[in-house]
Design a protein around this motif. Sequence first.
Motif, mmCIF file in Angstrom:
data_model
loop_
_atom_site.group_PDB
_atom_site.id
_atom_site.type_symbol
_atom_site.label_atom_id
_atom_site.label_comp_id
_atom_site.label_asym_id
_atom_site.label_seq_id
_atom_site.Cartn_x
_atom_site.Cartn_y
_atom_site.Cartn_z
ATOM 1 N N PRO A 1 55.275 55.776 14.189
ATOM 2 C CA PRO A 1 55.552 54.469 13.587
ATOM 3 C C PRO A 1 55.488 53.358 14.624
ATOM 4 O O PRO A 1 55.865 53.564 15.770
ATOM 5 C CB PRO A 1 56.988 54.609 13.068
ATOM 6 C CG PRO A 1 57.417 55.991 13.334
ATOM 7 C CD PRO A 1 56.471 56.615 14.290
ATOM 8 N N ALA B 1 61.551 55.435 -0.873
ATOM 9 C CA ALA B 1 61.203 55.956 0.456
ATOM 10 C C ALA B 1 62.346 56.717 1.090
ATOM 11 O O ALA B 1 62.255 57.153 2.239
ATOM 12 C CB ALA B 1 60.769 54.809 1.366
ATOM 13 N N THR C 1 61.686 56.054 5.295
ATOM 14 C CA THR C 1 60.630 56.006 6.314
ATOM 15 C C THR C 1 59.596 54.951 5.889
ATOM 16 O O THR C 1 58.754 55.242 5.069
ATOM 17 C CB THR C 1 59.985 57.389 6.471
ATOM 18 O OG1 THR C 1 59.668 57.903 5.185
ATOM 19 C CG2 THR C 1 60.908 58.349 7.168
ATOM 20 N N LEU D 1 57.805 62.214 5.703
ATOM 21 C CA LEU D 1 57.368 60.823 5.720
ATOM 22 C C LEU D 1 57.083 60.365 4.293
ATOM 23 O O LEU D 1 56.304 60.995 3.576
ATOM 24 C CB LEU D 1 56.102 60.713 6.577
ATOM 25 C CG LEU D 1 55.495 59.322 6.689
ATOM 26 C CD1 LEU D 1 56.405 58.401 7.485
ATOM 27 C CD2 LEU D 1 54.128 59.407 7.358
ATOM 28 N N LYS D 2 57.763 59.311 3.863
ATOM 29 C CA LYS D 2 57.457 58.725 2.547
ATOM 30 C C LYS D 2 57.118 57.267 2.763
ATOM 31 O O LYS D 2 57.978 56.391 2.638
ATOM 32 C CB LYS D 2 58.679 58.822 1.631
ATOM 33 C CG LYS D 2 58.849 60.151 0.954
ATOM 34 C CD LYS D 2 59.867 60.028 -0.155
ATOM 35 C CE LYS D 2 60.500 61.373 -0.442
ATOM 36 N NZ LYS D 2 61.690 61.222 -1.314
ATOM 37 N N TYR D 3 55.896 57.022 3.169
ATOM 38 C CA TYR D 3 55.535 55.649 3.478
ATOM 39 C C TYR D 3 55.052 54.962 2.210
ATOM 40 O O TYR D 3 54.046 55.342 1.633
ATOM 41 C CB TYR D 3 54.464 55.619 4.577
ATOM 42 C CG TYR D 3 54.316 54.244 5.120
ATOM 43 C CD1 TYR D 3 55.334 53.683 5.892
ATOM 44 C CD2 TYR D 3 53.200 53.474 4.823
ATOM 45 C CE1 TYR D 3 55.237 52.391 6.355
ATOM 46 C CE2 TYR D 3 53.102 52.188 5.296
ATOM 47 C CZ TYR D 3 54.124 51.646 6.056
ATOM 48 O OH TYR D 3 54.023 50.370 6.498
ATOM 49 N N GLU E 1 57.414 45.076 9.140
ATOM 50 C CA GLU E 1 57.643 46.426 8.619
ATOM 51 C C GLU E 1 57.177 47.434 9.666
ATOM 52 O O GLU E 1 56.785 47.062 10.764
ATOM 53 C CB GLU E 1 56.843 46.630 7.321
ATOM 54 C CG GLU E 1 57.204 45.668 6.208
ATOM 55 C CD GLU E 1 58.620 45.878 5.673
ATOM 56 O OE1 GLU E 1 59.228 46.923 5.967
ATOM 57 O OE2 GLU E 1 59.120 44.973 4.972
ATOM 58 N N TYR E 2 57.218 48.683 9.298
ATOM 59 C CA TYR E 2 56.720 49.727 10.198
ATOM 60 C C TYR E 2 55.542 50.419 9.539
ATOM 61 O O TYR E 2 55.520 50.591 8.319
ATOM 62 C CB TYR E 2 57.818 50.744 10.506
ATOM 63 C CG TYR E 2 58.927 50.138 11.303
ATOM 64 C CD1 TYR E 2 58.911 50.163 12.688
ATOM 65 C CD2 TYR E 2 59.971 49.475 10.666
ATOM 66 C CE1 TYR E 2 59.909 49.572 13.428
ATOM 67 C CE2 TYR E 2 60.987 48.878 11.391
ATOM 68 C CZ TYR E 2 60.955 48.928 12.770
ATOM 69 O OH TYR E 2 61.936 48.324 13.498
ATOM 70 N N ALA E 3 54.593 50.775 10.349
ATOM 71 C CA ALA E 3 53.459 51.527 9.822
ATOM 72 C C ALA E 3 53.271 52.754 10.698
ATOM 73 O O ALA E 3 53.590 52.731 11.888
ATOM 74 C CB ALA E 3 52.203 50.668 9.854
ATOM 75 N N VAL E 4 52.749 53.798 10.102
ATOM 76 C CA VAL E 4 52.538 55.027 10.868
ATOM 77 C C VAL E 4 51.049 55.244 11.043
ATOM 78 O O VAL E 4 50.299 55.243 10.080
ATOM 79 C CB VAL E 4 53.135 56.237 10.139
ATOM 80 C CG1 VAL E 4 52.916 57.501 10.959
ATOM 81 C CG2 VAL E 4 54.598 56.013 9.887
#
Length: 808
Positions: free
Chosen positions: A168, A219, A270, A287-289, A347-350
């Motif tokens: 992330p 999420a 997540t 992970l539940k993006y 936000e966060y991104a993976v």
Amino acid sequence: MLDKKYDAKEKESKWLNYWQENKIYEFKPDEREVFSIDTPPPTVNGKIHIGHIFSYSQTEMIARYKRLRGYNIFYPFGFDDNGLPSERLVEKEQGKKAHEIGREEFSKLCYETTDKYEEEFQQLFSKMGVSTDWDIHYKTVSPSTIKISQTSFLDLASKGHCYHKESPALWCNECLTSIAQAELETKTIKTTFNYIKFKTVEDNEEFIIATTRPELLPAIVCVFVNPNDTAHNSLIGKTAHIPIIDVDVPIIADEKVDADKGTGVVMCCTFGDQTDIFWWKKYNLPLKYIFTDDGRIVDSVKNYGGLKIKEARKQIIEDLDQAGFVVKIEELEHEVQTHERCGKEVEYAVMKQWFIDIMNHKEDFLKIGNEINWYPEHMHNRYDEWVNNIAWDWCISRQRYFGVPFPVWYCKECGEPIFAKKEDLPVNPIVDKPSIEKCPNCHCSEFIPETDVMDTWATSSVTPLINMRYGEKDNYEKFLKPMSIRTNASEIIRTWDFYTIVKSFYHFGTRPWNNVMISGFVMADKGEKISKSKGNSNVEPIKLIEQYSADVIRYWAGSGRLGTDIVFSEETLLRGKKLINKIWNVSKFIEMHLQDYKDKEFKDFEYVDKWILGIFQDMEKGFIKYLDEYEVGLALNHLEKFFWNFCDNYIEIVKHRLYRPEEFGEIPRYSGQKTIYIILYKLLQDFSIFFPFITEEIYQELYHDAKSIHLTEIKPLDYNFDKEVKNGNDMVLIISEARGEKSNNNVSLKTPIKNLDLSLNADLKEAIELSKKDFKATLFIENLNIKDVKDGYSIDNIELNLESEKED
RNA sequence: GGGCGUUUAGCUCAGUUGGUUAGAGCAUCUGCCUUACAAGCAGAGGGUCUGCGGUUCGAGUCCGUAAACGCCCACCA
């Protein structure tokens, strides 16, 4: 002859040209010891403000000081034109986003725009008298810099300090990139705190979670409570049922939960925040993006897919409320992290990103911090604190266009990273092909280029390497490893200084510089830091230079203690203006009295001359001590104090002797000439650190024994005039008191003193006897009577000749 | 909440290792056209050195503590 009035504008441009034409600040390796300065490349994203001028001027003064002490100065200037700041500038100027313009066209615009601003920056810094050698300046996106930055990357990768991993990262769904922590800005927003009812699957035990972000319910991957929280530890080990979403997640105990925050029960999504990421890693959670890159809920989420984040938030609260799961809703003001450019919440991104290992070598970074001298010393704490508290490895991937490309391709088949060869650098993987035909792993012959570019800090952290031409044949490693000094403001200790130490440690195992000099900030009136983003920088450097001259601005920039914040003050500028004017006037006076002067060996100085030479010598000792500690402001203050004493007291005393040799004698006059000749020369040298222009003008007119005053060397005096200093100071006090007497009587200082009766100790008596003519002339004394006392002195009687006043 | 810094004259700031009566500039006031400078010169007034406690013969300076302000970090439950 010096002009009657000093025309700063004309002279400053004249000497600027002279220095350039004669390459006064050129760096050429020779037998002298090198003093090297690693000065921050300013970000090319708009305008230089007064805060830059402040900080860079202080560095510049150190360069001038060290040059005058005989060092060979390596002082390259750089521009940080790489990365997101430049992209933002171009997007702003074009009124379009990068992805709308297209990668190639956009990069071209970035180059053009940064070139334009660099030209402006260079002119401005030149005008300020920055004594850099522009022939060794660098840019952070030039081919040679890209090559070094890529070499650095490959070196770290080959040593195992750099890795590629899915992880992330901060993501701006407005600007469509991951961003650096340094680009965050906290912002206070109004929102609602929503108390939502949950139940355990096992026994329908009810519990409540308070959240500002109910849209993250889909999420949720886990629920946490504190193990010591007696109110909730019955939940531990059970399963939570998420209302509406209809999903079950485990409930786990973790000490990071603060039982006093919210309800003491936390939902872990997540990803909602950094703690979520921490738990996700620690407990290996799924992970539940649920967000798309542009800030919507992904389509796979039932009922909410396609909605914008804020729409989803509203909708889900409504749905929860209708279903009876909302206990209460509180209004709340809280701080959120936003992207400084667009103000949108981050936000966060993976995704797969390149990281540099930080966590495994914190001790080494602290150790190197200890090997470096920090000025002022307390700034070392800031560094240590940052290193101790850092929690993540350094993510250097950016999903942007204008930056240093990673010299990497990936095998289409197995994903194996294929690194470029060092000798092929610089490479652009999008255009260039890898040097190997087939993947060594699976023998596939198709490769996918890395399209990310590096974080701008990944490149600016190699400025010492850029300076030493790391990896080139005729490099400067010999005298730049380590560099003498790094200078910057305190806000980038945690980024620029830290990352540079990281890289230096990984490349060489050593510190990048011996010293770090940290300047303070410029504050606007109300204790507010001046910065572009706050829009309170209403004083334009270029206008200030026109109004006051560079020398005067430098006076302001060179005042105050190192590392201490300064208020922008026109009063200080005015003070500088007066000082410079005084330097000019006293130089004119001295020039006038040196018309027939020939320098020769002479030791038989008059008492008063020994006094001022002695004071100067003591002053310069302190002056040098301050500068050796990089305290430019204190040094200037110290020098200035002497200078006014010199003008107001010494010159007032010696002028009679200079004007009237028939009365005082040729040799005493020569003594005075020699004294002012020596002191002005040295004053000009000392002042040239701060006022390079006016001192050059005077020096060239009066002395010109070198190509420039800036190529001369400060050689401290070596007299033994302690006695003269002490007694001379007392004598000046007596003069001051006698002047006060005249002032109190509202008469001119030329008014004669009919009788002056003094009681003096033996030393002071000797002093005044030996300088009797000077003393009497200074105060216009007709009769001087001296009585002996054992200690100290007193003025027993001053009788002014007021008659003579009337006669005139 | 954590770390660091700052607090001295109306304003902007100095004040080295504790040591006579705490200093500059600006502003205010009083004078002075003085063979460099009126953008100058000579003076004057103006301070509970943020508060409290301590160490010391002696504290603006050292120690503790509180407050205000600032910077950095943490803080989305």
